[in-house]
Design a protein around this motif. Structure first.
Motif, short mmCIF file in Angstrom:
data_model
loop_
_atom_site.label_atom_id
_atom_site.label_comp_id
_atom_site.label_asym_id
_atom_site.label_seq_id
_atom_site.Cartn_x
_atom_site.Cartn_y
_atom_site.Cartn_z
N VAL A 57 0.99 -1.18 -0.02
CA VAL A 57 0.31 -0.02 0.03
C VAL A 57 1.14 1.17 -0.02
O VAL A 57 1.75 1.28 1.01
CB VAL A 57 -0.97 0.06 1.33
CG1 VAL A 57 -1.81 1.15 1.27
CG2 VAL A 57 -1.69 -1.25 1.11
N LEU A 58 0.77 2.18 -1.00
CA LEU A 58 1.69 3.20 -1.14
C LEU A 58 0.83 4.37 -0.87
O LEU A 58 -0.19 4.73 -1.38
CB LEU A 58 2.20 3.40 -2.58
CG LEU A 58 3.03 1.98 -3.04
CD1 LEU A 58 3.55 2.37 -4.56
CD2 LEU A 58 4.39 1.90 -2.21
N ASP A 59 1.05 4.92 0.37
CA ASP A 59 0.44 5.91 0.97
C ASP A 59 1.52 7.39 0.72
O ASP A 59 1.98 7.71 1.57
CB ASP A 59 0.00 5.83 2.22
CG ASP A 59 -0.75 7.14 2.89
OD1 ASP A 59 -1.17 8.03 2.12
OD2 ASP A 59 -0.62 7.16 4.18
N ILE A 60 1.19 7.93 -0.45
CA ILE A 60 2.00 9.14 -1.18
C ILE A 60 1.29 10.30 -1.22
O ILE A 60 0.48 10.32 -2.23
CB ILE A 60 2.98 8.74 -2.12
CG1 ILE A 60 3.82 7.48 -1.78
CG2 ILE A 60 3.86 9.69 -2.57
CD1 ILE A 60 4.24 6.85 -2.93
N GLU A 61 1.59 11.23 -0.31
CA GLU A 61 0.69 12.39 -0.36
C GLU A 61 1.44 13.57 -0.67
O GLU A 61 1.97 14.39 0.17
CB GLU A 61 -0.18 12.62 0.89
CG GLU A 61 -1.00 11.55 1.49
CD GLU A 61 -1.36 11.55 2.81
OE1 GLU A 61 -2.31 12.62 3.04
OE2 GLU A 61 -1.16 10.72 3.43
N PRO A 62 1.45 14.09 -2.06
CA PRO A 62 2.35 15.11 -2.49
C PRO A 62 1.91 16.51 -1.94
O PRO A 62 2.85 17.43 -2.09
CB PRO A 62 2.18 15.19 -4.15
CG PRO A 62 0.98 14.42 -4.33
CD PRO A 62 0.84 13.48 -3.14
N VAL B 122 -0.62 -3.61 -5.96
CA VAL B 122 -0.45 -2.18 -5.57
C VAL B 122 -1.79 -1.34 -5.00
O VAL B 122 -2.71 -1.41 -5.75
CB VAL B 122 0.22 -1.32 -6.57
CG1 VAL B 122 0.32 0.12 -6.18
CG2 VAL B 122 1.61 -1.86 -6.78
N VAL B 123 -1.78 -1.02 -3.88
CA VAL B 123 -3.12 -0.07 -3.42
C VAL B 123 -2.38 1.22 -3.10
O VAL B 123 -1.16 1.24 -2.40
CB VAL B 123 -3.59 -0.70 -2.06
CG1 VAL B 123 -4.56 0.31 -1.63
CG2 VAL B 123 -3.99 -2.21 -2.31
N ILE B 124 -3.24 2.26 -3.68
CA ILE B 124 -2.53 3.71 -3.57
C ILE B 124 -3.53 4.39 -2.76
O ILE B 124 -4.73 4.13 -2.96
CB ILE B 124 -2.23 4.48 -4.85
CG1 ILE B 124 -3.69 4.46 -5.76
CG2 ILE B 124 -1.07 3.43 -5.31
CD1 ILE B 124 -3.26 5.26 -7.12
N CYS B 125 -3.27 5.27 -1.91
CA CYS B 125 -4.30 6.18 -1.22
C CYS B 125 -4.46 7.63 -1.86
O CYS B 125 -3.33 8.02 -2.18
CB CYS B 125 -3.75 6.37 0.38
SG CYS B 125 -3.50 4.81 1.18
#
Length: 290
Positions: free
Chosen positions: A133-138, A174-177
């Motif tokens: 799970v990619l928790d990437i918050e630009p 892949v799960v993205i937030c």
């Protein structure tokens, strides 16, 4: 513009992935996903906490953050994942940092993906992590307030596509937030993120005033690209992290939560959309208050 990272991919790791068992009901939430940022949750007590939540909010996925050394050592993670597997719960390695939106951090992200793939390669089928799970918050980056947001978000979306391709080469799902508001001004990047950068998109649907309305475009993109959508419910108390009462179910009842989920099911009866709960300790405390 897509950038090459200049890194050789480790590919060809053959994994056996367990099929998801999805439970449906109109009186309580469908089987969903639970976030866990507590690294100490990888223990007997942690398993019990997850299973306690599972009794009232059925789960098929746990998104768990693991210390890097624990993934390298493997034994504790293998025991933890295996126990979840016996309960029909798949485990994903939860990870993320706002800086990972930048191509300069691509090597670090790839190293994390390789670490998870290496763990899987030396683990049995019941011990393997299903993906990441990619928790990437630009929008948490300083650049968000000082540079062209549209360009920053598009660069991030391009980078996420690269991460997705790398993960798939390593046989990782892949799960993205994503926040619920990308569709307001960044629809093109949102469509790319859902269609090209993930298997599942977990939407931080933190506005209780129009939960269905603010997911319309995300559901459309997910259905068109045959991806799964997760509607995340927040349980952190108002006042923390800038949350207001309309952003969280902290003070709501379990019946209110179930009614909210039933409303989404009615709005999107044909959609592959499931609930997600953020996060373990807060959800557990919420259920104890009922």
């Amino acid at each position: 513009m897509k950038r090459k990272t200049g890194i050789l991919l480790v590919a060809g790791l053959a994994l056996t992935l367990a099929a998801l068992g999805l439970q449906s009901s109109h009186t309580r939430p469908k089987a969903g996903s639970l976030f866990s940022w507590n690294r100490t949750a990888v223990s007997a007590e942690g398993i019990e906490a997850v299973l306690t939540v599972n009794e009232q909010l059925p789960l098929t996925q746990l998104f768990q953050e693991f210390p890097l050394e624990m993934l390298r050592e493997k034994t504790e993670v293998q025991r933890f994942v295996s126990q979840l597997h016996t309960q029909g719960i798949d485990c994903y390695a939860l990870m993320g940092d706002a800086t990972w939106a930048l191509h300069e951090q691509a090597e670090e992200v790839l190293s994390r993906l390789i670490l998870v793939a290496d763990y899987n390669e030396t683990s049995s089928a019941s011990q393997r992590l299903r993906g990441v799970v990619l928790d990437i918050e630009p929008y948490l980056l300083p650049q968000w307030d000082t540079e062209d947001r549209l360009t920053l978000l598009q660069d991030y979306a391009d980078q996420m596509v690269i991460y997705y391709k790398q993960a798939k080469a390593l046989n990782l799902e892949v799960v993205i937030c994503l926040p619920y508001w990308y569709d307001q001004d960044y629809a093109e990047a949102l469509e790319q993120l859902i269609s090209e950068a993930c298997d599942q998109a977990a939407i931080m649907n933190y506005n209780r005033h129009d939960e269905a309305g603010q997911l319309v475009r995300e559901v459309e993109y997910a259905q068109h690209s045959h991806k799964t959508l997760i509607a995340i419910y927040e349980f952190i108390a108002p006042g923390k992290h800038g949350l207001e009462s309309n952003n969280t179910y902290h003070d709501a009842s379990l019946d209110e939560l179930r009614q909210a989920w039933a409303g989404l099911q009615e709005q999107f009866p044909q959609g592959k959309i499931y609930p997600g709960y953020h996060y373990l300790e807060e959800v557990q405390a919420f259920l104890q208050r009922q």
